[in-house]
Design an enzyme around this catalytic site. Structure first.
Site, mmCIF file in Angstrom:
data_model
loop_
_atom_site.group_PDB
_atom_site.id
_atom_site.type_symbol
_atom_site.label_atom_id
_atom_site.label_comp_id
_atom_site.label_asym_id
_atom_site.label_seq_id
_atom_site.Cartn_x
_atom_site.Cartn_y
_atom_site.Cartn_z
ATOM 1 N N HIS A 1 6.555 -9.006 -4.140
ATOM 2 C CA HIS A 1 6.047 -9.775 -5.279
ATOM 3 C C HIS A 1 6.118 -8.979 -6.570
ATOM 4 O O HIS A 1 5.427 -9.277 -7.523
ATOM 5 C CB HIS A 1 4.620 -10.252 -5.015
HETATM 6 S S1 FES Z 1 3.973 -6.820 -4.257
HETATM 7 FE FE1 FES Z 1 3.121 -8.201 -2.776
HETATM 8 S S2 FES Z 1 3.235 -6.977 -1.047
HETATM 9 FE FE2 FES Z 1 4.018 -5.639 -2.478
#
Ligand code: FES
Ligand code: HEM
Lengths: 175, 414
Positions: free
Chosen positions: A141
């Site tokens: 993410h």
């Molecule tokens: S940014 Fe969501 S798990 Fe690493």
């Protein structure tokens, strides 16, 4: 026998019966639930040893400890310098680089587990995307970590966790 | 009589959610009819407790089994270790395993008593033939389940028990050896065998649940038999299941769980074989190999015949003959209570079963072999000769008109 007294006695017996029954079932549930917790062998803190002697400045290796990846990075003096001059104010999880080491600031040892939702960030291999701050980048993410393993940008709330470890004569013992 | 339960509905003061659900899915009024209001003969004795005990044991076996399966590894290289890990490392793993291990023995005790009860009181007779047949099917599945479960820890007894029992099928002429190879999934008891036994050991208890359901549907169609064997006729012959028999069943349950617990906590390996704590070794057979106690009578029958095929056939017949008991018994009187000759034959049958159990644990020679031969002969004679013949030659005692009359008579007699 007087009907009223009989009813009171009966209610008492029924309630006592139900209570004991419920307590018994709850007690029985304990072993079933607890058996799902980590077993003694799982809990026995497994230790992992890594020889750091061959790790050149700028290089990184990944070790495994308790089923999780541990990132070990031999930081160059420029990288250490850079990590120590960062303005702490405004960091999502402010922590000085010095506070993340007991000694040996050239060897950064962190769990390779993104503090957002647990993916393994990129940045261990020379060809990896290291994110905007030269440390690690989590592709899940989009969390960016710096060369001290601190979260700088993205959804992760915490810096990469530092496992218990000690370094003696270039021998790293995790756990 | 049978209509009393059909008219059962939720009581007027039950809560609105219950009524809402029941209007759409009458599960609550069904439960009320079958487990609360269910009209039950007023004179059931404690031998009638064993059905509910068996049901609860099944539930406990399934729960502990599923929890064991969460830690168990069905592979020849890991099975033994994974069971030892359950014993030593898994939190309360020892408890789950000992409940399950002793539970198998408890299950058989309860089910055997349950069956002997039915045999004495004629519970297999019209209109309960299918009820009885479902019971025998349950026994067969239980035997298969317990046998395969015993293989899972992959100790010496597991391995050699599995080898001996699967080899029984090699007695079948022509196709025997191919069947054994098929059962094994190889040329000896090995990893494929262990894998499939685990899959089936997990599956069969749920098939048993299905059969138990059918067993209960059949039971509730004509209601329970009772010690007099006289069908309940008047409404006053019956009482609601709750609270009378719920309380009686709970009392039995508490005593039963106390006994089971005593084994689990104080003698957990009482029913076990020490050799099963030695990892399976395909190269060494333990000097004295015996099955679990609940198979001993059948094992004795197997060994009483000096012929391989004959022994196997006879052993399986010992179970299968139970299917036709409803048609072997020719007596017009149901309960053994009023059958003076049957009573005697029945007691000898009990003795024969115990003798077979004893003989099954001894070396098959000398006195034990003789005992097992005599007992085997009686076992089959009881079903195939005494049951049909006694019905004709026996003069039954007067049977009470109704259940209440039987109570009064008994009281007056004392
Ligand atoms: S940014 Fe969501 S798990 Fe690493
Ligand atoms: C009809 C009910 C059942 C009976 C009679 C039964 C019987 C047995 C027996 C005799 C053993 C060997 C005990 C030992 O020496 O260790 C065993 C082991 C085992 N059973 Fe069952 N079982 C039943 C239900 C289940 C269910 C539903 C499961 C779910 C998967 C299960 C899972 C296991 C496992 C994993 C083992 C191996 C662990 C051990 O050896 O303790 N059982 N069972």
């Amino acid at each position: 026998m007087d009907g009223k007294a009989d009813k009171g006695r009966r209610d008492f017996l029924i309630l006592t019966g139900y209570t004991m029954g419920a307590a018994g079932l709850a007690g029985l549930a304990v072993p079933f639930i607890d058996s799902l917790n980590p077993a003694a062998d799982t809990q026995a803190l497994a230790t992992t040893e890594v020889n750091l002697g061959l790790l050149q400045p700028g290089q990184a290796i990944t070790a495994m400890w308790r089923g999780k990846p541990v990132f070990i990075r031999h930081r160059t003096s420029e990288e250490i310098e850079q990590a120590r001059t960062v303005e702490l104010k405004g960091l999502p999880d402010p922590e000085a680089d010095e506070a993340r080491f007991k000694d040996n600031p050239q060897f950064l040892v962190v769990l390779g587990v993104c503090t957002h939702l647990g993916c393994v960030p990129l940045g261990q291999k020379p060809t990896d995307n290291k994110g905007d701050f030269g440390g690690w980048f989590c592709p899940c993410h989009g969390s960016h970590y710096d060369i001290s393993g601190r979260i700088r940008k993205g959804p992760a709330p915490k810096n990469l966790t530092i496992p218990p470890y000690e370094i003696k004569d270039k021998l790293l013992k995790i756990g | 009589m049978a209509n009393v339960k059909k008219s059962s509905t939720l009581s007027k003061d039950s809560n609105r959610i219950a009524k809402w659900i029941d209007y759409r899915l009458p599960i609550l009024s069904f439960l009320k009819a079958e487990a609360v209001d269910y009209p039950t003969p007023r004179n059931l004795n404690y031998w009638w407790n064993f059905g509910s005990l068996a049901g609860i044991t099944l539930v406990i076996m399934i729960l502990t089994g599923i929890w064991l399966a969460m830690h168990y590894t069905p592979h020849t290289a890991h099975a033994f270790e994974s069971v030892e890990r359950i014993m030593r490392d898994v939190n309360y793993g020892w408890l789950l395993r000992y409940i399950h291990m002793n539970g198998a023995s408890m299950f058989f005790i309860v089910v055997y008593v349950h069956m002997f009860r039915g045999l004495f009181y004629g519970s297999y007779k019209k209109p309960r033939e299918l009820l009885w047949i479902f019971g025998v099917l349950i026994l067969l599945l239980m035997m298969a389940t317990a046998f395969m479960g015993y293989v899972l820890p992959w100790g010496q007894m597991s391995f050699w028990g599995a080898t001996v029992i699967t080899n029984l099928f090699s007695a079948i002429p022509l196709v025997g050896d191919s069947i054994v190879t098929l059962l094994w999934g190889g040329f000896s008891v090995d990893n494929p065998t262990l894998n499939r036994f685990f899959a089936l050991h997990y599956l069969f208890p749920f098939l048993i649940v299905g059969l138990v359901f059918l067993h209960l549907v059949a039971l509730h169609t004509h209601g329970s038999n009772n010690p007099t064997g006289v069908e309940a006729k008047k409404p006053s012959d019956k009482i609601p299941f709750h609270p009378y028999y719920t309380v009686k069943d709970i009392l039995g349950l508490v005593i039963f769980l106390t006994i089971w617990g005593a084994f689990v906590f104080f003698a957990p390996n009482f029913f076990g074989e020490p050799d099963n704590y030695i990892p399976a070794d395909p190269l060494v057979t333990p000097p004295h190999i015996v099955p679990e106690w609940y198979f001993l009578p059948f094992y004795a029958i197997l060994r009483s015949i000096p012929d391989k095929l004959g022994g196997v056939v006879l052993m399986f017949s010992a179970v299968f003959v139970m299917f036709i008991i409803p048609w072997l018994d020719t007596s017009p009187v149901r309960s053994g209570r009023y059958r003076p000759l049957y009573k005697i034959a029945y007691v000898f049958f009990l003795v024969a079963c115990v003798a077979l159990g004893w003989a099954g644990a001894q070396e098959a020679e000398g006195v034990p072999l003789l005992v097992s031969r005599l007992a085997t002969a009686y076992y089959f004679a009881f079903f195939l000769i005494l049951m049909p013949v006694l019905g004709f030659i026996e003069k039954p005692l007067p049977v009470p008109e109704s259940l209440q009359e039987s109570k009064r008579k008994k009281g007056a007699g004392r």
